[in-house]
Design a protein around this motif. Structure first.
Motif, PDB file in Angstrom:
ATOM      1  N   PHE A 449      72.780  35.044  47.126  1.00  0.00           N
ATOM      2  CA  PHE A 449      72.078  36.322  47.110  1.00  0.00           C
ATOM      3  C   PHE A 449      71.371  36.537  48.439  1.00  0.00           C
ATOM      4  O   PHE A 449      70.965  35.580  49.101  1.00  0.00           O
ATOM      5  CB  PHE A 449      71.051  36.365  45.973  1.00  0.00           C
ATOM      6  N   LEU A 470      66.220  45.455  48.514  1.00  0.00           N
ATOM      7  CA  LEU A 470      67.353  45.686  47.617  1.00  0.00           C
ATOM      8  C   LEU A 470      68.276  44.467  47.665  1.00  0.00           C
ATOM      9  O   LEU A 470      68.699  44.052  48.747  1.00  0.00           O
ATOM     10  CB  LEU A 470      68.104  46.959  48.028  1.00  0.00           C
ATOM     11  N   VAL A 471      68.540  43.911  46.521  1.00  0.00           N
ATOM     12  CA  VAL A 471      69.269  42.649  46.485  1.00  0.00           C
ATOM     13  C   VAL A 471      70.771  42.889  46.590  1.00  0.00           C
ATOM     14  O   VAL A 471      71.297  43.916  46.153  1.00  0.00           O
ATOM     15  CB  VAL A 471      68.910  41.866  45.193  1.00  0.00           C
ATOM     16  N   ARG A 472      71.480  41.944  47.196  1.00  0.00           N
ATOM     17  CA  ARG A 472      72.941  41.965  47.309  1.00  0.00           C
ATOM     18  C   ARG A 472      73.474  40.589  46.942  1.00  0.00           C
ATOM     19  O   ARG A 472      72.804  39.580  47.165  1.00  0.00           O
ATOM     20  CB  ARG A 472      73.379  42.272  48.749  1.00  0.00           C
ATOM     21  N   TRP A 473      74.666  40.578  46.414  1.00  0.00           N
ATOM     22  CA  TRP A 473      75.314  39.295  46.126  1.00  0.00           C
ATOM     23  C   TRP A 473      76.531  39.188  47.026  1.00  0.00           C
ATOM     24  O   TRP A 473      77.463  39.987  46.916  1.00  0.00           O
ATOM     25  CB  TRP A 473      75.723  39.264  44.655  1.00  0.00           C
ATOM     26  N   PRO A 482      77.491  44.982  44.586  1.00  0.00           N
ATOM     27  CA  PRO A 482      76.262  45.785  44.528  1.00  0.00           C
ATOM     28  C   PRO A 482      75.427  45.451  43.289  1.00  0.00           C
ATOM     29  O   PRO A 482      75.967  45.023  42.267  1.00  0.00           O
ATOM     30  CB  PRO A 482      76.780  47.221  44.460  1.00  0.00           C
ATOM     31  N   PRO A 483      74.130  45.656  43.382  1.00  0.00           N
ATOM     32  CA  PRO A 483      73.231  45.252  42.283  1.00  0.00           C
ATOM     33  C   PRO A 483      73.523  45.964  40.951  1.00  0.00           C
ATOM     34  O   PRO A 483      73.298  45.384  39.899  1.00  0.00           O
ATOM     35  CB  PRO A 483      71.835  45.608  42.807  1.00  0.00           C
ATOM     36  N   ASP A 484      74.016  47.193  41.016  1.00  0.00           N
ATOM     37  CA  ASP A 484      74.319  47.891  39.763  1.00  0.00           C
ATOM     38  C   ASP A 484      75.277  47.090  38.893  1.00  0.00           C
ATOM     39  O   ASP A 484      75.269  47.228  37.678  1.00  0.00           O
ATOM     40  CB  ASP A 484      74.966  49.259  40.063  1.00  0.00           C
ATOM     41  N   ILE A 487      72.847  43.319  38.137  1.00  0.00           N
ATOM     42  CA  ILE A 487      71.462  43.328  37.610  1.00  0.00           C
ATOM     43  C   ILE A 487      71.448  43.499  36.080  1.00  0.00           C
ATOM     44  O   ILE A 487      70.758  42.742  35.382  1.00  0.00           O
ATOM     45  CB  ILE A 487      70.597  44.418  38.297  1.00  0.00           C
ATOM     46  N   ILE A 496      67.693  37.171  35.245  1.00  0.00           N
ATOM     47  CA  ILE A 496      66.883  38.041  36.087  1.00  0.00           C
ATOM     48  C   ILE A 496      65.537  37.384  36.413  1.00  0.00           C
ATOM     49  O   ILE A 496      64.960  37.655  37.469  1.00  0.00           O
ATOM     50  CB  ILE A 496      66.648  39.425  35.415  1.00  0.00           C
ATOM     51  N   ILE A 503      63.742  36.982  44.626  1.00  0.00           N
ATOM     52  CA  ILE A 503      63.648  38.263  45.341  1.00  0.00           C
ATOM     53  C   ILE A 503      62.211  38.492  45.817  1.00  0.00           C
ATOM     54  O   ILE A 503      61.954  38.836  46.976  1.00  0.00           O
ATOM     55  CB  ILE A 503      64.106  39.428  44.431  1.00  0.00           C
ATOM     56  N   SER A 529      62.799  44.562  37.107  1.00  0.00           N
ATOM     57  CA  SER A 529      63.623  44.978  35.969  1.00  0.00           C
ATOM     58  C   SER A 529      62.741  44.983  34.719  1.00  0.00           C
ATOM     59  O   SER A 529      61.635  44.445  34.717  1.00  0.00           O
ATOM     60  CB  SER A 529      64.778  44.020  35.780  1.00  0.00           C
TER      61      SER A 529
END
Ligand code: C2E
Ligand code: CA
Ligand code: CA
Length: 690
Positions: A449, A470-473, A482-484, A487, A496, A503, A529
């Motif tokens: 991450f 904004l987190v990325r993998w 993408p986080p969508d 997450i 999480i 994070i 979240s």
């Protein structure tokens, strides 16, 4: 004749008398006028532990206990005076055991033939007494029993009944005696029923079972009846005993219990247990008859929001009304159930084709189209529906329910008011998700991450005032995810929590560095979240992280979505208050999508509203969206909140926002989210410029 004191008295019938005296079970003695015992049988003597010869010549007073002896001599006086027999019950203690005797004293003519002697007969009635007592007790028990008891003769005519019988049937004893108990018949059982009953009593001597009878007032009631035949030694019936309980209360209780365990108390629809049971039966029949069956899982759209904002009473009433509308759909044989909360289900036990299920699904959606009026509210609510079909989607209860649920998730994803059938692609997608969840666990350990940062600009100064983390993998094979996509999965699996901590730490570490080097007022916005926001130790975790990186609370802002707040308004309010007390800023993200009422907004101690990207996107083309943005900006101003517009991509949007007095913007127009090093370059440049 050794027994004789004065043998001449008994001369005539001596042999006969001997025979009687020695074979009778009675204890017999004769006394002469002076009260001296002149003849006894063996049994009499043995009563006192003596032989016959030892007894002869004695007075009664010498044999019986003192008090009794006195009474007996009084009796003697009566016998001689009145010249008739007297009887008296006496108790003698023989070898330590109390025995009851009936003592009969009678006069007899002595050898002089002109004066009376006294005869004395003792009968042991201990056993009879005991029986009397026992039956007296039994009688009492029967009389006072809670069960109704009836005795009939061999013809079946009532001889006696107890109190309970009268109470339960409503008839008085006098109305029943001599009648046949079939006066109670309810007419619920046919002739064969009674024939079979009597047949069994004849053959086995007893019968028991549930019978419906009628009370005198006409009411029909269930009872548990036992009938036993009473027979003589030859097995010929001499009568019958019937015993029964009134089952009506128990029946009522059973029905209540059934209602409670199988039906939803609010809507009276079958509950999950009954639904699964019917489904299981439906599957067996469908298998045998070779037809299809459908399971529809229904979830109301945004019910929770309505429930939370308008109150649980209205929520409950709404559920009742919805249940009523659902009941008018489909056929009699369908089962409409409430599985819990705002989840409903419909079982279509017999389908000609899988497409038929879509007709019912569409009916469900249509049934909700008209708004519900409750108190002063006009409530619009929709439903998402997932459908699975037997046998193609699953062969058992679990399989069918799981797959209908999967289809339901898909339907929800597609937006409101639609239905989806289960499909193999759906199943594959789920496997993908499971795989992803597994990979995500390792991704934390493997440090796959990374955090990107998107600048936030003040429209007043054109300067960077902060950045959103904004987190990325970065997946080793699949590349940037993408986080969508992950997450929600992390949220579902609980991952999480560790990911969120990572994070937070990373965002604070980078920010602490930039604060030191560029601007001490920079604010990093960290997304939380729903699960993180509800975690008990959230505040502690944040404070510890700030402390670890020596960052001031003024340099951080936490973002939570509007829908997360609306899920649990009370809880959110408390957390927000805790934040405020600790000087932590809170932003409401995606504002405008979560249906929060203005009433709540005023109460919430937050610092920032972030206008959702979807409104900014069409700002210049859609007048509704433009109006919403205008109102939100105005509202924020009134409430003393900061307002950020996100997703600004064009100059036109920026201009509009500037004109409306929006304070901060974020978006691709200014910068995409950037990796930490690139963001730092961006910072450097922007500070050089100024
Ligand atoms: P969000 O919090 O609303 O984040 C803003 C999203 O809008 C980001 O998507 C950002 O890249 C995107 N965005 C920013 N400017 C523009 C623009 O001008 N045009 C367009 N089309 N998009 C823009 P991203 O990074 O893919 O994040 C998506 C969502 O994932 C976030 O929405 C947030 O809900 C969640 N998320 C991202 N990072 C985190 C995180 O660290 N923790 C948690 N809990 N959620 C995160
Ligand atoms: Ca955000
Ligand atoms: Ca947002």
């Amino acid at each position: 004749m050794s027994l004789l004191d004065n043998s001449s008295v008994f001369n005539v019938d001596s042999a006969l008398l001997d025979s009687v005296l020695n074979h009778t079970p009675l204890c017999i003695a004769f006394k002469n006028m002076s009260g001296k015992i002149i003849r006894v049988n063996q049994l009499f003597a043995h009563l006192f532990g003596l032989s016959e010869s030892e007894v002869i010549g004695k007075f009664e007073a010498e044999l019986f206990p003192l008090e009794l002896g006195k009474e007996l001599s009084k009796l003697d006086a009566k016998v001689t005076a009145e010249a008739r027999f007297f009887e008296k019950e006496i108790v003698l203690s023989i070898k330590g055991v109390q025995r009851v005797f009936m003592l009969i004293k009678f006069p007899w003519l002595t050898e002089q033939q002109e004066e009376f002697g006294i005869g004395c007969i003792l009968t042991d009635i201990t056993h009879t007494k005991w029986l009397e007592k026992k039956y007296g007790l039994a009688q009492k028990v029967i009389e006072n029993a809670a069960e109704a008891v009836v005795f009939t003769d061999a013809q079946g005519l009532i001889v006696d009944v107890n109190d309970a019988y009268q109470n339960i049937t409503g008839y008085r004893r006098s109305e029943l005696i001599g009648k046949n108990p079939n006066v109670l018949k309810s007419g619920r059982h046919d002739r064969q029923f009674y024939q079979a009953m009597w047949m069994q009593i004849k053959e086995q001597g007893a019968w028991s079972g549930e019978v419906w009878d009628r009370r005198k007032n006409g009411e029909i009631y269930p009872k548990w009846l036992m009938i036993n035949a009473m027979t003589d030694d030859d097995g010929i019936p001499t009568g019958y005993v019937g015993i029964f309980n009134d089952l009506s209360e128990k029946k009522e209780a059973e029905e209540k219990l059934e209602e409670l365990s199988f039906y939803d108390p609010l809507t009276h629809l079958p509950n999950r247990v009954l639904f699964y049971d019917r489904l299981s039966v439906g599957i067996s029949i469908a298998k045998r008859e070779k037809h299809q069956l459908a399971v529809l899982m229904i979830d109301l759209d945004r019910f929770k929001v309505i429930n939370d904002s308008l109150g649980h009473n209205i929520g409950d009433e709404l559920l009742e009304l919805i249940a009523k509308r659902f009941l008018t759909l489909g056929r009699e044989s369908d089962t409409v159930a409430r599985l819990g909360g705002d989840e409903f289900a419909i079982l279509l036990p017999e389908l000609k084709s899988a497409e038929d299920a879509s007709v019912v699904a569409q009916n469900v959606i249509d049934a909700l189209l008209a708004p519900f009026s409750l108190e002063e509210h006009n409530i619009n609510i929709g439903a998402s529906i997932g459908i699975s079909i037997f046998p193609c989607d699953g062969a058992d209860v679990n399989g069918l329910v799981k797959r209908a649920e999967l289809a339901l998730y898909k339907a929800k994803e597609q937006g409101r008011n639609n239905y989806q059938y289960f499909s193999q692609e759906l199943q594959d997608a789920v496997f993908d998700q499971l795989e992803m969840e597994d990979e995500m666990r390792h991704a934390i350990e493997n440090e796959e991450f990374t955090l990107f940062f998107q600048p936030k600009i003040s429209l007043a100064t054109n300067k960077i005032t902060g950045m959103e983390a904004l987190v990325r993998w970065i997946h080793p094979e699949k590349g940037l995810i993408p986080p969508d996509r992950f997450i929600p999965l992390a949220e579902e699996s609980g991952l999480i929590i560790p990911l969120g901590e990572w994070i937070l730490q990373t965002a604070c570490r980078e920010t602490a560095d930039w604060v030191k080097r560029y601007d001490d007022s920079l604010v990093v916005a960290v997304n939380l979240s729903a699960k993180q926001f509800k975690a008990d130790n959230l505040l502690e975790t944040i404070q510890k992280t700030l402390h670890d990186y020596r960052l001031d609370p003024k340099n951080i802002e936490l973002e939570i979505t509007e829908s997360c707040v609306m899920e649990d308004v009370e809880g959110a309010l408390q957390t927000m208050k805790d934040f405020r007390e600790n000087h932590l800023k809170l932003a409401i993200d995606d504002f405008g999508t979560g249906y929060s009422s203005l009433g709540y907004l005023k109460q919430f101690p937050m610092s920032t509203l972030k206008i959702d990207r979807s409104f900014v996107m069409d700002l210049t083309t859609d007048s509704d969206d433009a109006a919403i943005v205008e109102v939100v900006i105005l509202l924020a101003e009134k409430l003393g909140l900061e307002v950020v517009a996100e997703g600004v991509e064009t100059e036109a949007q920026l201009e509009f926002l500037r004109l409306q007095g929006c304070q901060y913007v974020q978006g691709y127009l200014l910068s995409r989210p950037l990796p930490a090093e690139e963001f730092e370059q961006f910072l450097k440049k922007s500070y050089k410029c100024s």
